[in-house]
Design a protein around this motif. Structure first.
Motif, PDB file in Angstrom:
ATOM      1  N   ARG A 123      -3.655   2.051   7.304  1.00 50.30           N
ATOM      2  CA  ARG A 123      -4.552   2.678   8.272  1.00 50.30           C
ATOM      3  C   ARG A 123      -5.989   2.194   8.102  1.00 50.30           C
ATOM      4  NH1 ARG A 123      -1.762   8.762   8.683  1.00 50.30           N
ATOM      5  NH2 ARG A 123       0.036   8.020   9.873  1.00 50.30           N
ATOM      6  N   ASN A 124      -6.084   0.869   7.982  1.00 51.60           N
ATOM      7  CA  ASN A 124      -7.365   0.162   7.996  1.00 51.60           C
ATOM      8  C   ASN A 124      -8.241   0.427   6.773  1.00 51.60           C
ATOM      9  OD1 ASN A 124      -8.810  -1.798   9.464  1.00 51.60           O
ATOM     10  ND2 ASN A 124     -10.274  -0.270  10.175  1.00 51.60           N
ATOM     11  N   SER A 125      -7.624   0.872   5.666  1.00 48.46           N
ATOM     12  CA  SER A 125      -8.381   1.064   4.427  1.00 48.46           C
ATOM     13  C   SER A 125      -7.579   0.534   3.253  1.00 48.46           C
ATOM     14  CB  SER A 125      -8.687   2.553   4.196  1.00 48.46           C
ATOM     15  OG  SER A 125      -9.573   3.043   5.177  1.00 48.46           O
ATOM     16  N   TYR A 126      -8.298   0.064   2.233  1.00 45.74           N
ATOM     17  CA  TYR A 126      -7.667  -0.330   0.978  1.00 45.74           C
ATOM     18  C   TYR A 126      -7.537   0.900   0.088  1.00 45.74           C
ATOM     19  CZ  TYR A 126      -8.994  -5.043   2.448  1.00 45.74           C
ATOM     20  OH  TYR A 126      -9.146  -6.208   3.142  1.00 45.74           O
ATOM     21  N   HIS A 127      -6.386   1.053  -0.574  1.00 43.19           N
ATOM     22  CA  HIS A 127      -6.161   2.233  -1.402  1.00 43.19           C
ATOM     23  C   HIS A 127      -5.910   1.903  -2.870  1.00 43.19           C
ATOM     24  CE1 HIS A 127      -6.043   4.796   2.164  1.00 43.19           C
ATOM     25  NE2 HIS A 127      -5.328   3.839   2.735  1.00 43.19           N
ATOM     26  N   TYR A 128      -5.397   0.720  -3.170  1.00 47.22           N
ATOM     27  CA  TYR A 128      -5.192   0.276  -4.540  1.00 47.22           C
ATOM     28  C   TYR A 128      -4.773  -1.190  -4.511  1.00 47.22           C
ATOM     29  CZ  TYR A 128      -0.258   1.352  -3.415  1.00 47.22           C
ATOM     30  OH  TYR A 128       0.977   1.413  -2.820  1.00 47.22           O
ATOM     31  N   ALA A 129      -4.543  -1.756  -5.686  1.00 47.27           N
ATOM     32  CA  ALA A 129      -4.185  -3.173  -5.792  1.00 47.27           C
ATOM     33  C   ALA A 129      -2.897  -3.324  -6.588  1.00 47.27           C
ATOM     34  CB  ALA A 129      -5.312  -3.949  -6.473  1.00 47.27           C
ATOM     35  N   THR A 130      -2.071  -4.292  -6.216  1.00 41.08           N
ATOM     36  CA  THR A 130      -0.786  -4.503  -6.884  1.00 41.08           C
ATOM     37  C   THR A 130      -0.558  -5.992  -7.142  1.00 41.08           C
ATOM     38  OG1 THR A 130       0.213  -2.556  -5.823  1.00 41.08           O
ATOM     39  CG2 THR A 130       1.719  -4.224  -6.700  1.00 41.08           C
ATOM     40  N   LEU A 131      -0.146  -6.309  -8.360  1.00 40.14           N
ATOM     41  CA  LEU A 131       0.384  -7.644  -8.655  1.00 40.14           C
ATOM     42  C   LEU A 131       1.892  -7.549  -8.544  1.00 40.14           C
ATOM     43  CD1 LEU A 131       0.236 -10.573  -9.617  1.00 40.14           C
ATOM     44  CD2 LEU A 131       0.166  -9.721 -11.982  1.00 40.14           C
ATOM     45  N   LEU A 146      -0.346  -9.510  10.328  1.00 40.16           N
ATOM     46  CA  LEU A 146      -0.152  -8.089  10.030  1.00 40.16           C
ATOM     47  C   LEU A 146      -0.691  -7.845   8.632  1.00 40.16           C
ATOM     48  CD1 LEU A 146       3.516  -7.624  11.326  1.00 40.16           C
ATOM     49  CD2 LEU A 146       1.431  -6.768  12.419  1.00 40.16           C
ATOM     50  N   LYS A 147      -1.811  -7.174   8.546  1.00 31.48           N
ATOM     51  CA  LYS A 147      -2.513  -7.040   7.272  1.00 31.48           C
ATOM     52  C   LYS A 147      -2.242  -5.724   6.565  1.00 31.48           C
ATOM     53  CE  LYS A 147      -6.221 -10.211   8.487  1.00 31.48           C
ATOM     54  NZ  LYS A 147      -7.677 -10.449   8.487  1.00 31.48           N
ATOM     55  N   GLU A 148      -1.344  -4.911   7.108  1.00 31.10           N
ATOM     56  CA  GLU A 148      -1.073  -3.616   6.506  1.00 31.10           C
ATOM     57  C   GLU A 148       0.422  -3.453   6.263  1.00 31.10           C
ATOM     58  OE1 GLU A 148      -2.702  -0.352   8.617  1.00 31.10           O
ATOM     59  OE2 GLU A 148      -4.768  -1.000   8.309  1.00 31.10           O
ATOM     60  N   MET A 149       0.754  -2.605   5.290  1.00 33.50           N
ATOM     61  CA  MET A 149       2.147  -2.261   5.027  1.00 33.50           C
ATOM     62  C   MET A 149       2.774  -1.626   6.263  1.00 33.50           C
ATOM     63  SD  MET A 149       1.451   0.989   2.471  1.00 33.50           S
ATOM     64  CE  MET A 149       0.349   0.082   1.381  1.00 33.50           C
ATOM     65  N   HIS A 161      -1.901  11.175  -7.577  1.00 31.57           N
ATOM     66  CA  HIS A 161      -3.168  10.688  -8.128  1.00 31.57           C
ATOM     67  C   HIS A 161      -4.138  10.230  -7.040  1.00 31.57           C
ATOM     68  CE1 HIS A 161      -1.597   9.789 -12.479  1.00 31.57           C
ATOM     69  NE2 HIS A 161      -1.401  11.035 -12.092  1.00 31.57           N
ATOM     70  N   MET A 162      -3.733  10.363  -5.782  1.00 31.47           N
ATOM     71  CA  MET A 162      -4.565   9.943  -4.661  1.00 31.47           C
ATOM     72  C   MET A 162      -5.215  11.151  -3.991  1.00 31.47           C
ATOM     73  SD  MET A 162      -4.360   6.525  -4.359  1.00 31.47           S
ATOM     74  CE  MET A 162      -4.762   6.670  -6.116  1.00 31.47           C
ATOM     75  N   GLU A 163      -6.320  10.888  -3.262  1.00 35.69           N
ATOM     76  CA  GLU A 163      -7.171  11.997  -2.839  1.00 35.69           C
ATOM     77  C   GLU A 163      -6.862  12.580  -1.472  1.00 35.69           C
ATOM     78  OE1 GLU A 163     -11.255  10.894  -2.415  1.00 35.69           O
ATOM     79  OE2 GLU A 163     -10.789   8.889  -1.676  1.00 35.69           O
ATOM     80  N   ASN A 164      -6.241  11.826  -0.558  1.00 33.88           N
ATOM     81  CA  ASN A 164      -6.008  12.363   0.786  1.00 33.88           C
ATOM     82  C   ASN A 164      -4.657  11.885   1.302  1.00 33.88           C
ATOM     83  OD1 ASN A 164      -6.394   9.707   1.948  1.00 33.88           O
ATOM     84  ND2 ASN A 164      -8.597  10.029   1.680  1.00 33.88           N
ATOM     85  N   GLN A 165      -4.298  12.375   2.481  1.00 32.37           N
ATOM     86  CA  GLN A 165      -2.951  12.082   2.973  1.00 32.37           C
ATOM     87  C   GLN A 165      -2.726  10.590   3.208  1.00 32.37           C
ATOM     88  OE1 GLN A 165      -1.537  13.653   6.804  1.00 32.37           O
ATOM     89  NE2 GLN A 165       0.363  14.204   5.767  1.00 32.37           N
ATOM     90  N   ASP A 166      -3.727   9.887   3.731  1.00 28.46           N
ATOM     91  CA  ASP A 166      -3.552   8.457   3.967  1.00 28.46           C
ATOM     92  C   ASP A 166      -3.332   7.702   2.660  1.00 28.46           C
ATOM     93  OD1 ASP A 166      -3.790   8.809   6.655  1.00 28.46           O
ATOM     94  OD2 ASP A 166      -5.733   7.814   6.865  1.00 28.46           O
ATOM     95  N   SER A 167      -4.131   8.008   1.644  1.00 29.61           N
ATOM     96  CA  SER A 167      -3.978   7.301   0.378  1.00 29.61           C
ATOM     97  C   SER A 167      -2.672   7.687  -0.316  1.00 29.61           C
ATOM     98  CB  SER A 167      -5.178   7.554  -0.543  1.00 29.61           C
ATOM     99  OG  SER A 167      -5.355   8.923  -0.810  1.00 29.61           O
TER     100      SER A 167
END
Length: 276
Positions: free
Chosen positions: A55-63, A103-106, A149-155
């Protein structure tokens, strides 16, 4: 002059091919203390560096390990919030299918198939799919970055991607690992301004889903507590992925254990995070 022109052309091509699967985390360094990811000792043979976007925001990073079809680690800021529990809409990463896809989002598998005309075979070639986890006895979807561990519904929703989960022993996931995530973490972080977390999985010798997906031998997590702008504490945890036991240790001890397991010197955080 010709060399300079070639460099300019190459730079233009790289820009045109820019995506959110990046090397290394160019679009989301904020999820690492001092914007410094772990060193290369954890890198698999066929890696993907994913800035997890929803939803157009970064929430974390994954290798991500494309060959074993599991994440190596997910890195995030510990920010538990009161957002309501999200629906379990399991998603996948379109850019692992084709690095040039726009497509830049999951996305959910069904959306990629119905709306964007990918086949299931194309999706599963590069990553785990929902079918790989269905019907697995005594194994859960083991979140590396848990939704709590995330702060809101989107994250929170953004954690429900198969690039953020591994096959985790059910008793561990529902037992001592859950206690570590839900009780130990709040105790350790209560005085922290910001807590940077990296949670990962050590590849094992067992594969599930007809050999497609690796079952990790260990699950581990590390955290660095920052007060103001200074790191004041750090710790780690590690568990064998067939026992309901979690060992809470220093960051230095965790790095030593991982160095032995990976066969190379592992550094998880920038040196200012305390190792003792």
């Amino acid at each position: 002059m010709l060399g300079l022109l070639l460099l300019q052309v190459l730079a233009s091509c790289l820009w045109l091919g820019h995506s959110e699967v990046v090397t290394p985390f160019a679009s989301c360094p904020q999820f690492f203390y001092s914007e410094t990811p772990p060193n290369n000792a954890l890198n698999p043979k066929n890696p993907a560096w994913i800035c997890q976007r929803f939803r157009n925001s970064y929430h974390y990073a994954t290798l991500y390990d494309r060959d074993r079809r599991i994440p190596v680690y997910s890195a995030y800021k510990y920010q538990p919030g009161d957002g309501k529990e999200p629906p379990e809409w399991w998603m996948v990463e379109p850019q692992l299918i084709d690095k040039n896809v726009n497509l830049k989002e999951m996305k959910r598998e069904s959306d990629l198939i119905d709306q964007h005309h990918f086949t299931l075979e194309e999706i599963e070639e590069s990553q785990a799919v929902l079918e790989d986890y269905e019907g697995q006895k005594d194994l859960d979807f083991g979140h590396l970055n848990p939704s709590d561990h995330m702060e809101n519904q989107d994250s929170k929703m953004a954690t429900f991607t198969l690039t953020n989960v591994v096959p985790q022993d059910s008793s561990l996931n529902k037992g001592q690992w859950n206690i570590y995530q839900s009780k130990t973490m709040p105790q350790h972080t209560k005085d922290c301004t910001t807590t940077y977390v990296i949670t990962g999985a050590v590849p094992g010798n067992i594969n599930i889903a007809k050999g497609r997906v690796n079952k990790p031998s260990h699950i581990w997590s590390a955290a660095c507590c920052v007060v103001g702008t200074e790191p004041t504490g750090a710790w780690g945890a590690i568990a064998e992925n067939d026992k309901n036991e979690v060992e809470t240790i220093t960051l230095g001890e965790l790095e030593d254990k991982l160095s032995n397991l990976y066969g190379g010197k592992v550094t998880l955080f920038e040196k200012a995070c305390p190792r003792e």
